[in-house]
Design an enzyme around this catalytic site. Structure first.
Site, PDB file in Angstrom:
ATOM      1  N   VAL A 103      49.541  38.591  25.992  1.00 23.14           N
ATOM      2  CA  VAL A 103      49.851  39.094  24.647  1.00 23.14           C
ATOM      3  C   VAL A 103      51.288  39.643  24.595  1.00 23.14           C
ATOM      4  O   VAL A 103      51.681  40.211  23.602  1.00 23.14           O
ATOM      5  CB  VAL A 103      48.853  40.205  24.258  1.00 23.14           C
ATOM      6  CG1 VAL A 103      47.434  39.652  24.174  1.00 23.14           C
ATOM      7  CG2 VAL A 103      48.925  41.399  25.211  1.00 23.14           C
ATOM      8  N   HIS A 119      44.558  35.248  23.373  1.00 22.15           N
ATOM      9  CA  HIS A 119      44.131  36.654  23.268  1.00 22.15           C
ATOM     10  C   HIS A 119      45.011  37.452  22.304  1.00 22.15           C
ATOM     11  O   HIS A 119      45.029  38.687  22.348  1.00 22.15           O
ATOM     12  CB  HIS A 119      44.118  37.317  24.656  1.00 22.15           C
ATOM     13  CG  HIS A 119      43.115  36.701  25.583  1.00 22.15           C
ATOM     14  ND1 HIS A 119      43.150  36.878  26.946  1.00 22.15           N
ATOM     15  CD2 HIS A 119      42.076  35.868  25.355  1.00 22.15           C
ATOM     16  CE1 HIS A 119      42.152  36.191  27.504  1.00 22.15           C
ATOM     17  NE2 HIS A 119      41.490  35.575  26.568  1.00 22.15           N
ATOM     18  N   CYS A 127      44.765  45.348  10.161  1.00 22.51           N
ATOM     19  CA  CYS A 127      44.128  46.524   9.569  1.00 22.51           C
ATOM     20  C   CYS A 127      42.709  46.602  10.142  1.00 22.51           C
ATOM     21  O   CYS A 127      41.916  45.663   9.984  1.00 22.51           O
ATOM     22  CB  CYS A 127      44.096  46.367   8.050  1.00 22.51           C
ATOM     23  SG  CYS A 127      42.926  47.448   7.225  1.00 22.51           S
ATOM     24  N   CYS A 147      44.576  50.327   2.300  1.00 20.63           N
ATOM     25  CA  CYS A 147      43.274  51.000   2.340  1.00 20.63           C
ATOM     26  C   CYS A 147      43.324  52.349   3.047  1.00 20.63           C
ATOM     27  O   CYS A 147      42.312  53.047   3.123  1.00 20.63           O
ATOM     28  CB  CYS A 147      42.248  50.099   3.033  1.00 20.63           C
ATOM     29  SG  CYS A 147      42.511  49.978   4.808  1.00 20.63           S
ATOM     30  N   THR A 185      46.488  33.465  36.848  1.00 16.95           N
ATOM     31  CA  THR A 185      45.281  34.033  36.262  1.00 16.95           C
ATOM     32  C   THR A 185      44.169  34.099  37.311  1.00 16.95           C
ATOM     33  O   THR A 185      44.048  33.205  38.149  1.00 16.95           O
ATOM     34  CB  THR A 185      44.807  33.233  35.031  1.00 16.95           C
ATOM     35  OG1 THR A 185      43.618  33.834  34.510  1.00 16.95           O
ATOM     36  CG2 THR A 185      44.560  31.777  35.343  1.00 16.95           C
ATOM     37  N   SER A 186      43.361  35.142  37.248  1.00 18.75           N
ATOM     38  CA  SER A 186      42.295  35.342  38.240  1.00 18.75           C
ATOM     39  C   SER A 186      41.089  34.451  37.948  1.00 18.75           C
ATOM     40  O   SER A 186      40.128  34.438  38.711  1.00 18.75           O
ATOM     41  CB  SER A 186      41.873  36.814  38.242  1.00 18.75           C
ATOM     42  OG  SER A 186      41.525  37.219  36.927  1.00 18.75           O
ATOM     43  N   ALA A 228      54.557  32.418  40.900  1.00 16.64           N
ATOM     44  CA  ALA A 228      54.821  31.399  39.880  1.00 16.64           C
ATOM     45  C   ALA A 228      56.323  31.234  39.646  1.00 16.64           C
ATOM     46  O   ALA A 228      56.808  30.127  39.419  1.00 16.64           O
ATOM     47  CB  ALA A 228      54.127  31.784  38.574  1.00 16.64           C
TER      48      ALA A 228
HETATM   49  N1  APR Z   1      52.732  34.633  40.504  1.00 16.12           N
HETATM   50  C1  APR Z   1      51.505  34.014  40.404  1.00 16.12           C
HETATM   51  N2  APR Z   1      50.321  34.708  40.336  1.00 16.12           N
HETATM   52  C2  APR Z   1      50.397  36.048  40.380  1.00 16.12           C
HETATM   53  C3  APR Z   1      51.624  36.752  40.514  1.00 16.12           C
HETATM   54  C4  APR Z   1      52.828  35.972  40.576  1.00 16.12           C
HETATM   55  N3  APR Z   1      54.028  36.540  40.706  1.00 16.12           N
HETATM   56  N4  APR Z   1      51.352  38.098  40.546  1.00 16.12           N
HETATM   57  C5  APR Z   1      49.999  38.213  40.422  1.00 16.12           C
HETATM   58  N5  APR Z   1      49.430  36.994  40.337  1.00 16.12           N
HETATM   59  C6  APR Z   1      48.018  36.646  40.155  1.00 16.12           C
HETATM   60  C7  APR Z   1      47.034  37.593  40.818  1.00 16.12           C
HETATM   61  O1  APR Z   1      46.760  37.165  42.122  1.00 16.12           O
HETATM   62  C8  APR Z   1      45.805  37.492  39.921  1.00 16.12           C
HETATM   63  O2  APR Z   1      44.894  36.521  40.429  1.00 16.12           O
HETATM   64  O3  APR Z   1      47.746  36.730  38.783  1.00 16.12           O
HETATM   65  C9  APR Z   1      46.363  36.981  38.580  1.00 16.12           C
HETATM   66  C10 APR Z   1      46.240  37.972  37.429  1.00 16.12           C
HETATM   67  O4  APR Z   1      44.879  38.144  37.151  1.00 16.12           O
HETATM   68  P1  APR Z   1      44.385  39.251  36.107  1.00 16.12           P
HETATM   69  O5  APR Z   1      45.064  40.513  36.381  1.00 16.12           O
HETATM   70  O6  APR Z   1      42.899  39.220  36.141  1.00 16.12           O
HETATM   71  O7  APR Z   1      44.936  38.715  34.710  1.00 16.12           O
HETATM   72  P2  APR Z   1      44.382  37.536  33.785  1.00 16.12           P
HETATM   73  O8  APR Z   1      43.720  36.459  34.596  1.00 16.12           O
HETATM   74  O9  APR Z   1      45.471  37.135  32.898  1.00 16.12           O
HETATM   75  O10 APR Z   1      43.263  38.318  32.941  1.00 16.12           O
HETATM   76  C11 APR Z   1      42.586  37.613  31.946  1.00 16.12           C
HETATM   77  O11 APR Z   1      41.537  39.617  31.176  1.00 16.12           O
HETATM   78  O12 APR Z   1      41.851  41.860  30.959  1.00 16.12           O
HETATM   79  C12 APR Z   1      41.732  40.682  30.245  1.00 16.12           C
HETATM   80  O13 APR Z   1      42.585  40.095  28.132  1.00 16.12           O
HETATM   81  C13 APR Z   1      42.963  40.374  29.442  1.00 16.12           C
HETATM   82  O14 APR Z   1      44.127  38.268  29.190  1.00 16.12           O
HETATM   83  C14 APR Z   1      43.523  39.129  30.113  1.00 16.12           C
HETATM   84  C15 APR Z   1      42.309  38.510  30.756  1.00 16.12           C
END
Ligand code: APR
Length: 248
Positions: A103, A119, A127, A147, A185-186, A228
């Site tokens: 975001v 997201h 609002c 409102c 992303t995790s 990345a």
């Molecule tokens: N390069 C690549 N990966 C990275 C780096 C980097 N420099 N630094 C961290 N990571 C990886 C971590 O190992 C982790 O697996 O990025 C991932 C981030 O995971 P999360 O913190 O879980 O974030 P995300 O997957 O975007 O979360 C999804 O969850 O909390 C909600 O809405 C929120 O959009 C978010 C969603």
């Protein structure tokens, strides 16, 4: 960094690419991820106290202040080499759709155009009480002038539905792509974490780029564990830029 020859070939032949990104791609811009131990936002703050409609109802000011703090951090941050590489990939690949869970708005600032924000976006407001049109918002005081209600960030909170258009666009693209990237992303938050499977079921090559292993790691066709901001520029260079130079 060297990439497998087969992957290079597959990417050079690819017509429709999708890249899903998460908080990890913004980590090298100095923004916290959510689940990284110690540094992740959810290791410091309780999501149920900050990222739910119930939390906002309980204490709108507390939640507004937290998002103001995150908004400031995002504005101070700069897109990094990972964001820029994806913007470059968009220019050079036949078709790339960027699907982000972030975001923070850094992809737009990096120059990405064809993208969906699954997201929402922290720099936009809604609002809370009556979903009034946004032309009468008192952003400074966090109030809707129509409102008198509170302004909330235009992001998806836990327990809320994703924006229908964005989700449908992402699902259709995943089901029609020939290459699917999962970056920073995790892979544990749904429905975003299900997109790779839709791509895979349609024969796409699935490539993960992540600092740490995730549930996707053993299932992806290729998984590059690392930053990345290092891996993406090297990949774009080898696939598209190097090739052009070699051709000239
Ligand atoms: N390069 C690549 N990966 C990275 C780096 C980097 N420099 N630094 C961290 N990571 C990886 C971590 O190992 C982790 O697996 O990025 C991932 C981030 O995971 P999360 O913190 O879980 O974030 P995300 O997957 O975007 O979360 C999804 O969850 O909390 C909600 O809405 C929120 O959009 C978010 C969603």
């Amino acid at each position: 960094m060297n990439f497998p020859a087969l992957l290079i070939e597959q990417l050079r032949r690819a017509q429709n690419l999708v890249a899903l990104t998460g908080a990890g791609i913004s980590a090298e811009s100095g923004l916290s991820t959510f689940r990284d131990a110690q540094t992740g936002l959810w290791s410091k703050f309780r999501p149920e106290e900050l990222a739910t409609a119930e939390a906002f109802e309980r204490d709108p000011k507390f939640v507004q202040d937290w998002y103001a703090w995150r908004r400031e951090n995002a504005l101070e941050a700069q897109p990094n080499a990972g964001h820029l590489a994806l913007a470059e990939m968009e220019k050079r690949a036949p078709e790339l759709l960027l699907v982000t869970q972030n975001v923070d708005g850094l992809h737009v600032r990096a120059g990405s155009k064809r993208m969906v924000e699954l997201h929402g976006n922290i720099h936009r407001f809604r609002c809370f009480e009556s979903d009034c049109p946004s032309d009468n918002f008192d952003i400074e005081n966090g109030r809707c002038r129509s409102c008198g209600g509170h302004l909330r960030p235009d992001v998806v909170w836990f327990g809320e539905m994703l924006p229908t258009d964005a989700l449908e666009t992402a699902i259709t693209a995943a089901e029609n792509c020939d290459v699917f990237f999962s970056i920073g992303t995790s892979s544990v938050v749904y429905p975003a974490a299900d997109l790779w499977r839709r791509a895979k079921d349609n024969g796409a090559t699935v490539i993960e780029i992540n600092k740490d292993p995730t549930p996707l790691t053993p299932l992806a066709d290729y998984s590059f564990l690392g930053k990345a901001g290092e891996i993406l520029p090297a990949l774009v260079d080898q696939i598209w830029i190097h090739q052009t130079k070699r051709a000239n």
